[in-house]
Motif scaffolding. Structure first.
Motif, PDB file in Angstrom:
ATOM      1  N   UNK A 100     104.360  -6.462  43.630  1.00 23.85           N
ATOM      2  CA  UNK A 100     105.212  -6.917  42.540  1.00 23.85           C
ATOM      3  C   UNK A 100     105.466  -5.805  41.507  1.00 23.85           C
ATOM      4  N   UNK A 101     104.426  -5.047  41.223  1.00 21.64           N
ATOM      5  CA  UNK A 101     104.578  -3.984  40.209  1.00 21.64           C
ATOM      6  C   UNK A 101     105.541  -2.917  40.712  1.00 21.64           C
ATOM      7  N   UNK A 102     105.618  -2.755  42.034  1.00 23.13           N
ATOM      8  CA  UNK A 102     106.579  -1.791  42.582  1.00 23.13           C
ATOM      9  C   UNK A 102     108.017  -2.295  42.420  1.00 23.13           C
ATOM     10  N   UNK A 103     108.196  -3.581  42.589  1.00 21.34           N
ATOM     11  CA  UNK A 103     109.533  -4.162  42.372  1.00 21.34           C
ATOM     12  C   UNK A 103     109.989  -3.946  40.927  1.00 21.34           C
ATOM     13  N   UNK A 104     109.043  -4.083  40.027  1.00 23.65           N
ATOM     14  CA  UNK A 104     109.371  -3.881  38.602  1.00 23.65           C
ATOM     15  C   UNK A 104     109.856  -2.451  38.367  1.00 23.65           C
ATOM     16  N   UNK A 105     109.203  -1.520  39.039  1.00 20.81           N
ATOM     17  CA  UNK A 105     109.601  -0.114  38.905  1.00 20.81           C
ATOM     18  C   UNK A 105     111.059   0.045  39.308  1.00 20.81           C
ATOM     19  N   UNK A 106     111.437  -0.626  40.385  1.00 24.04           N
ATOM     20  CA  UNK A 106     112.823  -0.525  40.854  1.00 24.04           C
ATOM     21  C   UNK A 106     113.797  -1.009  39.766  1.00 24.04           C
ATOM     22  N   UNK A 107     113.429  -2.081  39.105  1.00 23.27           N
ATOM     23  CA  UNK A 107     114.298  -2.580  38.024  1.00 23.27           C
ATOM     24  C   UNK A 107     114.471  -1.544  36.919  1.00 23.27           C
ATOM     25  N   UNK A 108     113.360  -0.919  36.568  1.00 22.03           N
ATOM     26  CA  UNK A 108     113.434   0.072  35.491  1.00 22.03           C
ATOM     27  C   UNK A 108     114.292   1.270  35.874  1.00 22.03           C
ATOM     28  N   UNK A 109     114.129   1.682  37.125  1.00 18.35           N
ATOM     29  CA  UNK A 109     114.930   2.822  37.588  1.00 18.35           C
ATOM     30  C   UNK A 109     116.412   2.523  37.385  1.00 18.35           C
ATOM     31  N   UNK A 110     116.818   1.331  37.814  1.00 17.04           N
ATOM     32  CA  UNK A 110     118.226   0.944  37.678  1.00 17.04           C
ATOM     33  C   UNK A 110     118.659   1.036  36.220  1.00 17.04           C
ATOM     34  N   UNK A 111     117.849   0.451  35.367  1.00 19.62           N
ATOM     35  CA  UNK A 111     118.195   0.416  33.953  1.00 19.62           C
ATOM     36  C   UNK A 111     118.266   1.821  33.358  1.00 19.62           C
ATOM     37  N   UNK A 112     117.285   2.656  33.692  1.00 20.51           N
ATOM     38  CA  UNK A 112     117.263   4.011  33.132  1.00 20.51           C
ATOM     39  C   UNK A 112     118.484   4.801  33.580  1.00 20.51           C
ATOM     40  N   UNK A 113     118.817   4.693  34.857  1.00 26.58           N
ATOM     41  CA  UNK A 113     119.981   5.418  35.361  1.00 26.58           C
ATOM     42  C   UNK A 113     121.251   4.930  34.675  1.00 26.58           C
ATOM     43  N   UNK A 114     121.274   3.622  34.460  1.00 27.22           N
ATOM     44  CA  UNK A 114     122.457   3.039  33.816  1.00 27.22           C
ATOM     45  C   UNK A 114     122.596   3.567  32.384  1.00 27.22           C
ATOM     46  N   UNK A 115     121.473   3.614  31.672  1.00 27.32           N
ATOM     47  CA  UNK A 115     121.537   3.987  30.264  1.00 27.32           C
ATOM     48  C   UNK A 115     121.588   5.494  30.053  1.00 27.32           C
ATOM     49  N   UNK A 116     120.872   6.239  30.870  1.00 26.19           N
ATOM     50  CA  UNK A 116     120.713   7.667  30.583  1.00 26.19           C
ATOM     51  C   UNK A 116     121.333   8.580  31.631  1.00 26.19           C
ATOM     52  N   UNK A 117     121.862   8.024  32.696  1.00 18.52           N
ATOM     53  CA  UNK A 117     122.499   8.855  33.712  1.00 18.52           C
ATOM     54  C   UNK A 117     121.509   9.750  34.437  1.00 18.52           C
TER      55      UNK A 117
END
Lengths: 221, 653
Positions: A100-117
């Protein structure tokens, strides 16, 4: 993203690194290990493990790291973006025994890429490799995923103090490279950096660069 | 013998008075005030001692008389210092007034009495205070002024002589009069000539300095307005430096110890105490400009003012009216009325006539009163009104609020009865966030200009550390007089967030740390805390200090201190709960910090915190953003957002 420091000649960089990960993945221990490891534990600031700083010297370049811990709990995520804006790097930690904690990481990656390129250097970290027997996240899967999103994958154990030093050193090198590429892209605009100050830099078209540009010189407060 | 015995006290008294006068010229009014009083005290004691021991005839010696005279002067100066002190105190007083003036009755007072309504000083008075500060330092006299003083003295001696003359000596009287007239005339003519010569010199010098400035900035062919401005400033700095010695002294001091930051502090406080220095002139000018803008925005937007500080029930009643189109117009009319009072425009009469009954209704909660009001509205609006009115629950109001705030076109039909200017005012009201943005930008620009002027005056300040120090001091001077007004605008813009925060606090004020997700080892168990205290109280108290300061940096320090205290408390609690755990393995990370911080925010009972933090966000230095200060502010914001969201739904965990 880097700034010319006060010292003559050698460059100095100030980097902000956010630490992301679910509650029990051990990100606090990880960063504490790193910052207190050598010599003494005076590195622990008055904010304990929430906010830590570390000074490094990499190939003659001085680096000031500011490591921002973030809350793993979902309910504090509404203001996530204000935590990781202006970050140069992000360390996304998961627990190899917890899918589950790995899935959370995936969510953050998406968000970071979206916000910071692509400006931000991402590190995906599988922690607790001392518990390899109970591993629930396959190595190939994790490394494959990291590669697919342009991140680097690391394995660490905060308990055994394994892989942590390497993780941060590698991240710093990558951040320096990014910063240098960024400087080149700006075309040796060293003149403007000297005199221009905050007001000028707060232009809407590059908000993520604004802070770090003034960073190094103002650490006195 | 008596004389020599008195000499020491007289000298001492003069020393004391001297200290006081020096303090006075440095604008340290309070210290000066105390010193004046001390001198008086000393003199009277010395004289009393003398009088008790001496015989009647010997009491009033020449020295004693001098001392009495000195005491008299000290008293005079103490009095004038006291008035200055009184003026300065008006600023904090404005802050205090903030709450009381918002009582429901306040509006009524306004409509009858026509008293000044805003808790803030009008810009005219603000400016006068700035000038009053300026006048505290002694000015050199111009030749003409000098001459007129001289003439006054001459006249006094002339009158004294005349008084001594016999009525019979008419001839002498005439000659005295003539000689006085001649002398006075001569003095004036000489003074005039000197003044003209001086003026010519000043003009010549100005031209010369201007050329010097031009040479310095001549590198660019076409000048931007900014460069033009710099050039003008540079000229005025050169001019000032020629007239005064202290800038030169400071420059050489700075050159000797370029890394000594305490010198920068000294220099800056020196600049700040010289109202004639170009930096100070610019500061006052820019400050006044921003104050003026803020004042007009805030007093125009005063309609939402009351919403901020009311209990939920009262907020509901006002919010209800606020959501109605007509009430919107009431507020605006009122602010218009304020304008009228200030400007003495002719509209005053008509507006107050129409607004009076409406304002009466402003505080009314009962249906009948609200019905009266509907006379002024058309049918459609009446239906809206009654819908809101019957179902007066807060949730509905929340829906109505943004709806109407976001629609400038839904202006009241009353507009047919009122002048056009009024329409403009209400339209502008709807765009407060943009106005705030502009103000923030103005402030940043102003501070940038001040800093660059500072560096222009003292080039040795042009390094990172000195600049930072400079900036910190300039900011403090710049923000302090305008902060309360600035915050008022922030609060108007963030009203909805403050309301949400307040609701959460009302709902969850008795929450325990564990209810908000704090680990049980990080707060004391039920039995241990003494009654009346709650966990992390120290941090809550520190956090509330934030309102005491008037400049961003000090406020930021408050937040940092509060977070540090949280960490200290947490460590203490943990050690008492689990004495065995090692120091580092259980250090506080963000996972622990944020729940505790949310708890502290909730306990603060201080909705204004929302706006304070929003303001800090705008004014925090770039350099602090990634440091400890930035982290603390970000965490605070995050905790506040969480608390705001609490009342909306479900379990806080």
């Amino acid at each position: 993203m880097a700034s010319g420091g006060a010292g003559g000649g050698s460059k100095s960089y100030s980097f902000k690194v956010v630490l992301l990960g679910e509650g029990c993945v051990g990100k606090t221990s990880l960063v504490l290990r790193y910052c207190e490891n050598k010599f003494n534990d005076k590195h622990i600031t008055t904010l304990q493990a929430s906010f830590l700083t570390k000074k490094l010297n990499i190939g003659g370049k001085r680096v000031n790291l500011a490591i921002w811990d973030t809350a793993g709990q979902e309910r504090f995520h509404a203001l996530g973006p204000i935590y990781y804006r202006d970050s140069n790097g992000a360390i996304l930690v998961y627990d190899i025994t917890d899918e589950d904690s790995f899935q959370k990481v995936k969510n953050w990656v998406k968000e970071l890429r979206k916000m910071l390129g692509n400006e931000i250097c991402l590190c995906i970290v599988g922690n607790k490799i001392d518990l390899d027997k109970e591993r629930h996240v396959a190595i190939q899967e994790a490394e494959g995923y990291a590669e697919s999103v342009g991140a680097k994958h690391y394995h660490t154990s905060a308990k055994l103090n394994k892989g942590i030093e390497e993780l941060f050193l590698d991240l710093c090198k990558r951040m320096i490279e990014t910063a240098q590429a960024d400087e080149r892209a700006k075309g040796n605009g060293s003149n403007q950096a000297g005199t221009a100050r905050r007001g000028v830099q707060i232009v809407d078209d590059e908000p993520q660069n604004a802070a770090a540009a003034g960073g190094g010189c103002c650490s006195s407060g | 013998m008596v004389g020599s015995a008195m000499a020491a006290p007289l000298q001492n008294a003069m020393k004391l008075a001297n200290v006081a006068i020096q303090l006075d010229t440095q604008n340290r009014h309070k210290d000066a005030y105390c010193e004046y009083l001390k001198s008086i005290n000393y003199i009277s004691q010395a004289l009393l001692d003398e009088a008790v021991t001496q015989d009647g005839t010997e009491i009033v010696t020449a020295d004693a008389q001098k001392m009495l005279k000195l005491a008299e002067q000290c008293l005079e100066r103490a009095k004038s210092t006291a008035t200055k002190l009184g003026k300065l105190e008006e600023k904090p007083a404005a802050l205090e007034q903030h709450r009381p003036t918002c009582k429901p009755g306040h509006r009524r007072v306004l409509s009858d009495g026509g008293q000044a309504t805003s808790p803030f000083l009008p810009p005219e008075i603000f400016e006068k205070m700035q000038i009053a500060d300026t006048q505290n330092t002694k000015k050199e006299l111009t030749p003409m002024e000098e001459a007129s003083r001289l003439n006054q003295k001459l006249k006094a001696t002339y009158e004294a002589r005349l008084a001594r003359l016999n009525p019979s000596q008419a001839m002498q009287k005439t000659s005295l009069t003539l000689s006085l007239q001649r002398q006075m005339m001569e003095n004036l003519i000489i003074a005039k000539a000197r003044q003209d010569a001086l003026q010519r010199k000043v003009e010549e010098r100005r031209l010369r300095l201007q050329e010097e400035a031009n040479r310095r900035f001549s590198s660019s062919a076409c000048l931007t307005s900014e460069e033009q401005e710099q050039r003008i400033f540079y000229t005025s700095i050169l001019e000032y430096d020629q007239d005064h010695d202290w800038p030169r002294n400071w420059k050489s001091k700075l050159k000797k110890n370029p890394d000594d930051l305490s010198l920068v502090v000294g220099l800056l406080s020196c600049i700040l105490s010289c109202p004639e220095h170009p930096v100070m002139k610019l500061l006052k000018k820019l400050q006044y400009r921003i104050y003026n803008k803020l004042y007009s925005i805030v007093s125009r937007a005063n309609c939402s003012h009351n919403l901020v500080q009311k209990s939920p029930a009262h907020v509901a009643s006002i919010g209800k009216q606020h959501s109605m189109k007509a009430s919107h117009s009431i507020h605006c009319m009122q602010s218009l009325q304020e304008n009228n009072q200030m400007n003495n425009e002719k509209m005053k009469h008509s507006v107050s006539v129409t607004s009076l009954p409406l304002i009466e209704d402003y505080n009314a909660n009962t249906d009948s009163r609200v019905q009266q009001q509907t006379q002024h509205m058309n049918n459609q609006e009446t239906s809206t009104l009654s819908a809101v009115d019957k179902d007066g629950s807060f949730e509905d109001l929340e829906q109505f609020l943004p709806q109407f705030q976001g629609q400038p076109e839904s202006l009241p039909n009353l507009s047919s009865q009122i002048p056009g200017e009024f329409l403009v005012l209400s339209l502008e009201n709807d765009n407060l966030p943009q106005q705030l943005k502009d103000i923030v930008k103005d402030i940043h620009n102003s501070i940038d200009r001040l800093l660059s002027l500072c560096i222009l005056s003292f080039e040795t300040l042009n390094n990172a550390a000195a600049k930072d120090q400079c900036l910190a001091i300039l900011e403090e001077a710049f923000f302090t007089p305008i902060w309360t007004l600035l915050l008022a605008l922030f609060r108007k813009v963030y009203i909805n967030r403050e309301l949400a925060f307040e609701r959460s606090m009302a709902l969850y004020k008795n929450m325990k740390p564990c209810d908000i997700g704090v680990k049980s080892k990080l707060f004391p168990s039920e039995s241990s805390p003494p009654s009346g205290c709650y966990p992390y109280e120290a941090a809550v108290i520190e956090l509330k200090q934030i309102s005491k300061f008037c400049c961003p940096q000090k406020k930021l320090e408050c937040i940092v201190k509060a977070l540090r205290l949280i960490c200290e408390c947490a460590e203490e609690y943990r050690n008492s709960n689990e004495p065995s755990t090692s120091h580092t393995s259980a250090a506080i990370g963000a996972d622990d910090l944020l729940p505790i911080l949310s708890y502290v925010a909730l306990k603060s009972n201080f909705p204004q915190l929302v706006s304070e933090c929003a303001a800090l966000e705008e004014f925090i230095h770039e350099g602090y953003l990634i440091g400890e200060e930035g982290y603390c502010l970000t965490s605070m914001q995050s905790a506040i957002a969480f608390v705001e969201s609490l009342h909306k739904g479900g379990a806080p965990k």
